[in-house]
Design an enzyme around this catalytic site. Structure first.
Site, PDB file in Angstrom:
ATOM      1  N   TRP A   1       0.843  -1.208   0.000  1.00  0.00           N
ATOM      2  CA  TRP A   1       0.000   0.000   0.000  1.00  0.00           C
ATOM      3  C   TRP A   1       0.868   1.243   0.000  1.00  0.00           C
ATOM      4  CZ3 TRP A   1      -2.895   2.572   4.559  1.00  0.00           C
ATOM      5  CH2 TRP A   1      -3.964   3.353   4.093  1.00  0.00           C
TER       6      TRP A   1
HETATM    7  C1  FAD Z   1      -6.047   7.089   2.898  1.00  0.00           C
HETATM    8  C2  FAD Z   1      -6.954   7.550   3.958  1.00  0.00           C
HETATM    9  C3  FAD Z   1      -7.004   8.897   4.276  1.00  0.00           C
HETATM   10  C4  FAD Z   1      -7.824   9.357   5.273  1.00  0.00           C
HETATM   11  N1  FAD Z   1      -7.782  10.683   5.555  1.00  0.00           N
HETATM   12  C5  FAD Z   1      -8.471  11.149   6.603  1.00  0.00           C
HETATM   13  C6  FAD Z   1      -8.327  12.488   6.990  1.00  0.00           C
HETATM   14  O1  FAD Z   1      -7.558  13.253   6.411  1.00  0.00           O
HETATM   15  N2  FAD Z   1      -9.026  12.931   8.053  1.00  0.00           N
HETATM   16  C7  FAD Z   1      -9.866  12.101   8.745  1.00  0.00           C
HETATM   17  O2  FAD Z   1     -10.440  12.564   9.722  1.00  0.00           O
HETATM   18  N3  FAD Z   1     -10.012  10.804   8.398  1.00  0.00           N
HETATM   19  C8  FAD Z   1      -9.337  10.311   7.345  1.00  0.00           C
HETATM   20  N4  FAD Z   1      -9.455   8.973   7.012  1.00  0.00           N
HETATM   21  C9  FAD Z   1     -10.398   8.132   7.756  1.00  0.00           C
HETATM   22  C10 FAD Z   1      -9.860   7.609   9.074  1.00  0.00           C
HETATM   23  O3  FAD Z   1      -8.512   7.381   9.001  1.00  0.00           O
HETATM   24  C11 FAD Z   1     -10.540   6.310   9.489  1.00  0.00           C
HETATM   25  O4  FAD Z   1     -11.905   6.474   9.393  1.00  0.00           O
HETATM   26  C12 FAD Z   1     -10.222   5.886  10.907  1.00  0.00           C
HETATM   27  O5  FAD Z   1      -8.881   6.051  11.215  1.00  0.00           O
HETATM   28  C13 FAD Z   1     -10.603   4.448  11.115  1.00  0.00           C
HETATM   29  O6  FAD Z   1     -10.246   3.994  12.372  1.00  0.00           O
HETATM   30  P1  FAD Z   1     -10.495   2.482  12.778  1.00  0.00           P
HETATM   31  O7  FAD Z   1      -9.855   2.287  14.091  1.00  0.00           O
HETATM   32  O8  FAD Z   1     -11.896   2.119  12.648  1.00  0.00           O
HETATM   33  O9  FAD Z   1      -9.718   1.639  11.684  1.00  0.00           O
HETATM   34  P2  FAD Z   1      -8.109   1.330  11.543  1.00  0.00           P
HETATM   35  O10 FAD Z   1      -7.399   2.435  12.144  1.00  0.00           O
HETATM   36  O11 FAD Z   1      -7.922   1.000  10.170  1.00  0.00           O
HETATM   37  O12 FAD Z   1      -7.960   0.092  12.488  1.00  0.00           O
HETATM   38  C14 FAD Z   1      -8.340  -1.217  12.160  1.00  0.00           C
HETATM   39  C15 FAD Z   1      -7.368  -2.135  12.848  1.00  0.00           C
HETATM   40  O13 FAD Z   1      -7.853  -3.459  12.882  1.00  0.00           O
HETATM   41  C16 FAD Z   1      -6.828  -4.343  12.512  1.00  0.00           C
HETATM   42  N5  FAD Z   1      -7.467  -5.551  11.991  1.00  0.00           N
HETATM   43  C17 FAD Z   1      -8.153  -5.667  10.842  1.00  0.00           C
HETATM   44  N6  FAD Z   1      -8.569  -6.941  10.708  1.00  0.00           N
HETATM   45  C18 FAD Z   1      -8.145  -7.621  11.791  1.00  0.00           C
HETATM   46  C19 FAD Z   1      -8.258  -8.965  12.223  1.00  0.00           C
HETATM   47  N7  FAD Z   1      -8.911  -9.858  11.501  1.00  0.00           N
HETATM   48  N8  FAD Z   1      -7.700  -9.328  13.369  1.00  0.00           N
HETATM   49  C20 FAD Z   1      -7.024  -8.416  14.120  1.00  0.00           C
HETATM   50  N9  FAD Z   1      -6.887  -7.149  13.753  1.00  0.00           N
HETATM   51  C21 FAD Z   1      -7.449  -6.743  12.605  1.00  0.00           C
HETATM   52  C22 FAD Z   1      -6.048  -3.578  11.511  1.00  0.00           C
HETATM   53  O14 FAD Z   1      -4.782  -4.103  11.321  1.00  0.00           O
HETATM   54  C23 FAD Z   1      -6.054  -2.201  12.129  1.00  0.00           C
HETATM   55  O15 FAD Z   1      -5.030  -2.072  13.074  1.00  0.00           O
HETATM   56  C24 FAD Z   1      -8.643   8.464   5.993  1.00  0.00           C
HETATM   57  C25 FAD Z   1      -8.615   7.112   5.688  1.00  0.00           C
HETATM   58  C26 FAD Z   1      -7.774   6.652   4.693  1.00  0.00           C
HETATM   59  C27 FAD Z   1      -7.750   5.199   4.389  1.00  0.00           C
HETATM   60  S1  SF4 Z   2       5.410  -1.398   5.201  1.00  0.00           S
HETATM   61 FE1  SF4 Z   2       6.494  -1.271   3.252  1.00  0.00          FE
HETATM   62  S2  SF4 Z   2       5.923  -3.189   2.171  1.00  0.00           S
HETATM   63 FE2  SF4 Z   2       4.462  -2.913   3.845  1.00  0.00          FE
HETATM   64  S3  SF4 Z   2       2.699  -1.854   2.889  1.00  0.00           S
HETATM   65 FE3  SF4 Z   2       4.027  -0.285   3.823  1.00  0.00          FE
HETATM   66  S4  SF4 Z   2       5.381   0.352   2.166  1.00  0.00           S
HETATM   67 FE4  SF4 Z   2       4.477  -1.592   1.533  1.00  0.00          FE
END
Ligand code: FAD
Ligand code: SF4
Ligand code: SF4
Lengths: 583, 571, 115
Positions: C47
């Site tokens: 990614w």
């Molecule tokens: C590219 C991008 C840009 C963004 N920009 C903004 C922004 O500028 N401003 C804003 O406010 N929001 C932004 N967002 C949105 C925001 O980041 C998310 O909505 C928020 O952080 C989600 O939090 P979360 O804890 O639900 O998910 P995450 O932080 O994604 O946490 C999910 C966690 O669960 C873990 N997990 C998944 N599956 C499993 C499993 N089967 N077993 C154990 N662990 C698992 C993952 O590894 C991860 O650690 C952005 C999102 C993205 C993708």
């Molecule tokens: S840690 Fe390095 S290899 Fe893994 S998703 Fe991020 S950039 Fe790609």
């Protein structure tokens, strides 16, 4: 070290842990839930079960440049809910949204104290870049949060993938999974369990995916694969509003966020003719401030009408602004700057092309996810949800997901005070799940690689369930087609085989995505109207149907194996026109 | 985090009034919002000065303190009781050697700016420090909240002080840790620190560097405690001037310099980063230089890919000075090699040499390994091994002199005593001292003000009636300034090799309440010095017109950096 | 996008079983190859969050844009300080752009231009 294939199940070692509160997924919301639980009662044993490493997992791995919702001093929680409601086309859980808005700033203020730099204006207040969003320099925000999580005494089990929940009768009492590094079978008991695994990406084929190098050139974190939803679905939890998919305009080919450009630097979207089509053709929806689904569908409609490509016009930006904008990207998706360089793209001279992303299921942006009660408990007793996996409240983003972390932890702590110690026999569940988890390592090598099934699923979803290649459009017959294929694939998961633990993880990711995709199709089929063009464009029902001004929910009937879809009424608390952002 | 920081500047009479306007410096500093109060005190190392200092610290109760003065050990010893009493630790108090760095080593217009820069660096360092209470350990400390068990520290520790605990985290064996900082320098996530080496502190010190405001490139120089820092100080004593914006950071070893610090320096606009360490592994901390060079090479490769001039970050190997060490008289050595058995550092090398046409086995020393401890000399049955400055004969002579209160005079023995701009006589009865010295056989005793200045020596030259065969110089801080005085001596035509040194100031301050007792103590020291104790301080003065290695190397480096122009990252 | 390991610089984290890049990757993509150097097991699954690049103590990893979406060859190199990152971006024409970005609050944040 990567474990290779198995000869029999007995080779698998087991690890059984116990906690007061188990948190599945140590991303943004999960870490905040863990910290909050520890703050309420430092004696509680809190375990985070994380498939990656909490220092850099989930959406925040590469960083963030903004907190999209942060309550300004002169606004009330009601104001925010009103805006959010209009953005979401009038549909959200107002009770939950209000609660979140009330503690929205708490996690961010904490974060700043722990070291997250927030950009300030001359008065020393947070600098707003739009109406609700503030600029931050968050490239290291996840390591900062992770360090704090450990400091609070939270136990973190990294590199363990959750696969299913544990039950004592109706009650959820933990989860099971496997270690991607150590290859062990894990069970972690928890008096309460909080699911925080983020949303689901990779359900649809991204247009950047040529089956080759750019498979994960997508906007949402490709490692959040919807396991949190899938575990609930399989256990019969009630899910809401999956049909409100999240698709957005993103930078073409790279799929990078564009809020940074369009919100922060007020650069308008234009079509190939140079027309500011949002202002011109979508004035009734608010022009450049139109709800997000309009902003997602309008450019695609322009393309369909022969007025593509679509750009955000960066040519008016000053060199200082360009430098600042690139710095913002470096804080969020650093490789976008590399992508521009790799195309020799001088954005002061050429505008940036944008295009729709593939659709995701992300409860932090739209309302898809678990149906919750006022304590953030799902319909499965003992299971709480927060962040992108929790449903009902769109436009949560970083701050709202963090705030939900706090709220779900408060709910969970109150719950465990009530239920006391666990005494249950889990032997049967454990052995069944262990066999299910490791079967791809035992399966015949003349089977199906996870990758093949993933690509097939993504193509089917794209073609028949309104992917980006279809300009998000769908109809009943195509949805039926999609459902037929997904069901067939679900029957074939026993042919999945994996060569090592990494592939085992991929296998479970696709299994989980199939469950999510199936429920998604049911939801899309149920809403025989077009409420959010772009997110949900029914060509056979192009208008809004007032009879469907309600939540569409679903639940797997575990006896029949059928997904049952039903509605829940809308409950308005904050007065005003639900389609208008202000009074 | 200390947030009220006091600055105390010492108004040492030497030259300072001419070159550094302390009042203006104090005025400028007092406008800085990070500094709570600024004081100028006369002679911090005197009774009165120390008392004033104690009052300041007691009244203000600052949470951090920066002292700008000379770096004499004396000062440190004198002030530390007050510092401790006020609850401040070593880490919340920093000394800036204003006299050496500003008055002696920086030339040109911007001395005031440079002094301000140095003080600000120290203030930043302290403000980013943690309370000393949490730093009681005497070994490396690991922040387990950040550590991700990569075990690089374990791989690189030269003394094998690391092992893994039951959870797989590295742990330090306090008995083995020699605080060299190699683990601090190698840790990829910067989670290790030493009691007096914390990356956050150094980093803030580096970032506070703004230079003296001139065009001159800013060069951040890391010096190691055992070798290059003292060497640099000696150079300064000799009168070598540093490039105007060269700033010195002391670390235990070059291996302790974490790449993040170099990155910080470059990112904050520093034009050059110089690692001044030992040359090919001659270091006492084995591997420190090798690792430092490897790590730097890696960084330089990245800099190259970044299209950033990698010359800006350089390692400069400093040849280790041959220690005075142990002298083995080949004529007396009988080749028994008892020394080899007792040497704790494995520094004895048996070798065959021709003596009077016959090949004989004799003992020699590996100058890199020998630490001049003298154990071999104590055990040598034939008296062939002698520590260069503490030979049996010298010791016996000194003992003789002390017992009999007389010296075997050569007829021209001279003592030159420094009264430090009239300050010392408060505590020391010079008349009594002079009288005792004359009585025991000295031919001339001169009392002078400010021997560290050249004009004092011109005066000495004029007053000397006979050219002395031997002399004793009694002043302050002999280790640091001995060489400077030697230089002044030489400039006025006196042969520096024939003089010994005594720490008159330090000795006096042992009993500052009794002028007469102080005179007696000092008398004994001067006597013993003349009778044979250390004759020089071990440093050789360069020939006239000869550039020291330091001047050559640093000059070259500064030239390179100057030719590169400003750091492109400067904002 | 894909991380590319510079084999002359990677030291396999000194024979560590789970080197830093492997520990940190959110997608479980980095691992040690049989040559004792890190490799990305599935470059297409990356990614490009750049976590592995930021954490590598040897500066041994670079991000590459696949040819499908970008031309040959641009670079983006982060250099990690204690609380700031220095980014250098070199585009396909060889133009260099540099960014110094603070990523962690520090005690003495603001410049103290006192006089
Ligand atoms: C590219 C991008 C840009 C963004 N920009 C903004 C922004 O500028 N401003 C804003 O406010 N929001 C932004 N967002 C949105 C925001 O980041 C998310 O909505 C928020 O952080 C989600 O939090 P979360 O804890 O639900 O998910 P995450 O932080 O994604 O946490 C999910 C966690 O669960 C873990 N997990 C998944 N599956 C499993 C499993 N089967 N077993 C154990 N662990 C698992 C993952 O590894 C991860 O650690 C952005 C999102 C993205 C993708
Ligand atoms: S840690 Fe390095 S290899 Fe893994 S998703 Fe991020 S950039 Fe790609
Ligand atoms: S982190 Fe760097 S040095 Fe360590 S294995 Fe990975 S690429 Fe090699």
């Amino acid at each position: 070290m990567t474990q290779s294939r198995l000869n029999n199940l007995d080779e698998i070692r087991e690890e059984h842990l116990e906690a007061d509160i188990l948190i599945i997924g140590g991303g943004n919301a999960g870490c905040f839930a863990a910290i909050e639980a520890k703050k309420i009662n430092s004696k509680l044993k809190v375990i985070i079960m994380e498939k990656a490493h909490i220092d850099r997992s989930g959406c925040l791995a590469g960083g963030m440049d903004a907190i999209n919702t942060y309550l300004p001093k002169d606004k009330t929680p009601e104001d925010l809910v009103r805006w959010s409601r209009a953005q979401a086309g009038g549909l959200l859980r107002e009770d939950l949204a209000l609660e979140i808005s009330r503690c929205l700033n708490e996690p961010i203020e904490e974060w700043e104290r722990w070291g997250l730099p927030i950009k300030k204006n001359d008065n020393g207040d947070a600098k707003y870049r739009g109406q609700w969003d503030i600029s931050i320099q968050g490239s290291e925000m996840k390591p900062i949060l992770a360090e704090k999580t450990r400091e609070m005494g939270v136990e973190v089990v990294n590199r363990v993938v959750a696969t299913n929940l544990l039950f004592d009768g109706e009650k959820v009492v933990g989860a099971m999974g496997f270690g991607v590094r150590d290859g062990k079978f894990y069970s972690i008991k928890g008096k309460a369990t909080i699911v925080a695994t983020g949303g689901a990406s990779g359900l649809y084929k991204p247009y950047t995916n040529d089956g080759n190098d750019s498979h994960h050139q997508i906007w949402y974190c490709p490692f959040d694969t919807g396991t949190g939803y899938a575990m609930g679905i399989r256990a019969g939890a009630e899910m809401t509003t999956f049909e409100m998919r999240w698709a957005a305009v993103r930078t073409k080919d790279f799929n990078g966020p564009i809020d940074t450009i369009s919100v922060c630097y007020k650069t308008p979207m234009v079509n190939a003719k140079g027309e500011k089509f949002l202002a011109e053709r979508y004035a009734e929806y608010g022009g450049d401030k139109a709800p997000r689904y309009i902003r997602a569908s309008a450019p695609m409609e322009e393309v369909l009408a022969g007025r593509g490509p679509i750009y955000v016009d960066t040519r008016q930006m000053t060199p200082e602004q360009i430098k600042e904008m690139k710095t913002d990207y470096l804080n969020e998706r650093p490789s976008f700057v590399l992508y521009l360089a790799a195309n020799g793209h001088d954005i002061g001279k050429e505008p940036i092309e944008v295009y729709g992303s593939d659709p995701y299921i992300v409860g932090g942006h739209t309302a898809s996810g678990y149906w919750l009660d006022k304590n953030w408990q799902t319909t499965l007793p003992g299971l709480f949800a927060c962040g992108d996996v929790a449903g009902g409240v769109p436009n949560k983003f970083v701050g709202g997901c963090g705030a939900e972390g706090l709220l779900s932890a408060r709910g969970a702590v109150t719950y465990i005070e009530r239920i006391g110690e666990l005494h249950c026999d889990l032997t049967e569940q454990l052995s069944a799940e262990k066999a299910r988890i490791f079967s791809p390592l035992l399966a015949n090598e003349d089977g199906v690689l996870p990758r093949w099934m993933e690509e097939k699923m993504q193509r089917i979803m794209d073609e028949y369930a309104g992917g980006v290649h279809q300009f998000y459009r769908m109809n009943e017959e195509r949805l039926d087609n999609a459902l037929r294929h997904i069901r067939k694939m679900k029957k074939q998961v026993s042919f999945l085989y994996a060569k090592d633990l990494h592939e085992l993880m991929l296998a479970h990711e696709v299994i989980d995505r199939l469950d999510v995709a199936e429920v998604l199709i049911y939801h899309l089929k149920y809403r025989k109207e077009t409420r959010w063009p772009g997110w949900q464009t029914r060509m056979d029902y192009p208008e809004k149907d007032s009879a469907l001004d309600c939540f569409v929910n679903s639940k797997l009937n575990r006896d029949t194996g059928e997904v049952e879809v039903f509605t829940r009424p809308y409950d308005q608390i904050v007065p005003g026109d639900r389609y208008k952002p202000t009074l | 985090m200390p947030n009220s920081v006091d600055v105390v500047l010492c108004h040492c009479q030497e030259d300072s009034s001419v070159r550094l306007d302390l009042e203006r410096l104090a005025e400028k500093l007092s406008k800085n919002k990070k500094i709570s109060r600024v004081y100028v005190v006369e002679h911090l190392c005197s009774m009165a000065g120390t008392k004033k200092f104690a009052e300041i610290v007691q009244n203000d109760q600052p949470s951090g303190l920066v002292v700008g003065a000379c770096a004499a050990e004396t000062l440190h010893q004198r002030l530390s009781p007050c510092i401790r009493k006020a609850g401040l630790g070593e880490q919340t108090c920093a000394t800036v050697p204003l006299r050496e760095l500003i008055l002696w080593s920086y030339r040109g217009e911007n001395v005031l700016q440079a002094a301000r820069d140095l003080i600000k660096m120290a203030v930043s360092k302290i403000r980013n420090g943690v309370d000393s209470a949490s730093r009681t350990a005497r070994s490396a400390m690991i922040n387990y909240l950040k550590c991700d068990k990569c075990k690089r520290c374990m791989e690189e520790c030269p003394t094998g002080a690391y092992s893994l605990n039951s959870e797989g985290y590295p742990q330090v064996n306090q008995d083995l840790c020699q605080c060299c900082g190699i683990c601090v320098g190698g840790c990829p996530i910067q989670c290790i620190s030493l009691p007096d080496l914390r990356i956050e502190e150094l980093s803030s010190e580096i970032r506070a560097t703004k230079g003296d405001g001139s065009e001159e490139p800013i060069v951040m120089t890391f010096c190691c405690e055992p070798l290059t820092y003292p060497a640099l100080m000696k150079e300064i004593g000799l009168g070598t001037s540093l490039p105007p914006n060269m700033r010195i950071i002391r670390v235990p070893c070059m291996g302790a310099v974490n790449a993040a610090l170099i990155n910080d320096a470059l990112a904050s606009g520093v034009d050059g980063v110089l690692l001044l360490g030992c040359e090919h592994g001659s270091c006492q901390i084995r591997q420190g230089d090798i690792l430092a060079k490897q790590r730097l090479e890696n960084l330089r490769e990245t800099l190259t890919r970044m299209m950033f001039e990698n010359e800006r970050a350089q390692y400069l190997g400093w040849p280790e000075e041959k220690r005075p060490g142990i002298f083995v008289d080949p004529e007396l050595c009988n080749g028994c090699l008892t020394c080899r058995q007792v040497c704790p550092f494995d520094a004895v090398v048996p070798s065959k040499i021709l003596i009077k046409g016959k090949e004989r086995l004799v003992s020699e020393r590996d100058p890199q390994a020998c630490r001049s401890c003298g154990i071999c000399a104590a055990n040598c049955p034939s008296g062939a091994c002698q520590p260069s400055h503490f030979s049996d004969v010298q010791l016996l002579n000194a003992m003789d002199a002390l017992c009999s209160n007389t010296v075997k005079t050569s007829g021209s023995d001279t003592a030159v005593l420094c009264n430090c701009s009239g300050k010392l006589e408060q505590y020391l009865d010079f008349e009594q001292l002079e009288e005792s010295l004359y009585r025991c056989g000295f031919n001339q005793v001169l009392v002078e003000d400010r021997l560290c200045s050249e004009h004092a020596w011109q005066d000495v030259r004029k007053r000397l009636s006979t050219y002395p065969a031997h002399g004793v110089i009694a002043a302050c801080a002999k280790d640091l300034f001995g060489i400077r005085m030697q230089k002044h001596q030489k400039n006025v035509g006196l042969e520096p090799d024939q003089w010994s040194f005594v720490d008159l100031w330090e000795k006096t301050m042992i009993c500052p309440y009794d002028r007469s007792a102080a005179a007696e103590l000092c008398f004994q020291d001067v006597l013993a010095a003349l009778a044979g104790l250390p004759r020089t301080n071990g440093s050789q003065l360069p020939e006239d017109g000869e550039e020291t290695l330091f001047q050559q190397q640093i000059g070259l480096y500064a030239k390179t950096i100057r030719s590169l122009g400003p750091n492109p990252l400067k904002q | 996008m894909a991380p590319k390991v510079l084999l002359n610089k990677c030291d396999g984290c000194k024979a560590e079983k789970e080197p830093l890049c492997e520990q940190i990757c959110p997608g479980d993509l980095m691992t040690l190859g049989t040559n004792g150097k890190a490799i990305c097991r599935d470059p297409r699954d990356c990614w490009d969050c750049m976590s592995c690049i930021k954490i590598c103590p040897q500066g041994a990893i670079e991000t590459r844009v696949p040819y499908q979406i970008g031309y040959h060859e641009a670079k983006l190199i982060p250099m990690m300080g204690t609380n700031r990152i220095t980014w250098t971006c070199i585009d396909i024409e060889g133009n260099v752009e540099r960014f110094v970005v603070k990523n962690h609050n520090e005690v003495d944040d603001d410049n103290d231009d006192d006089d």
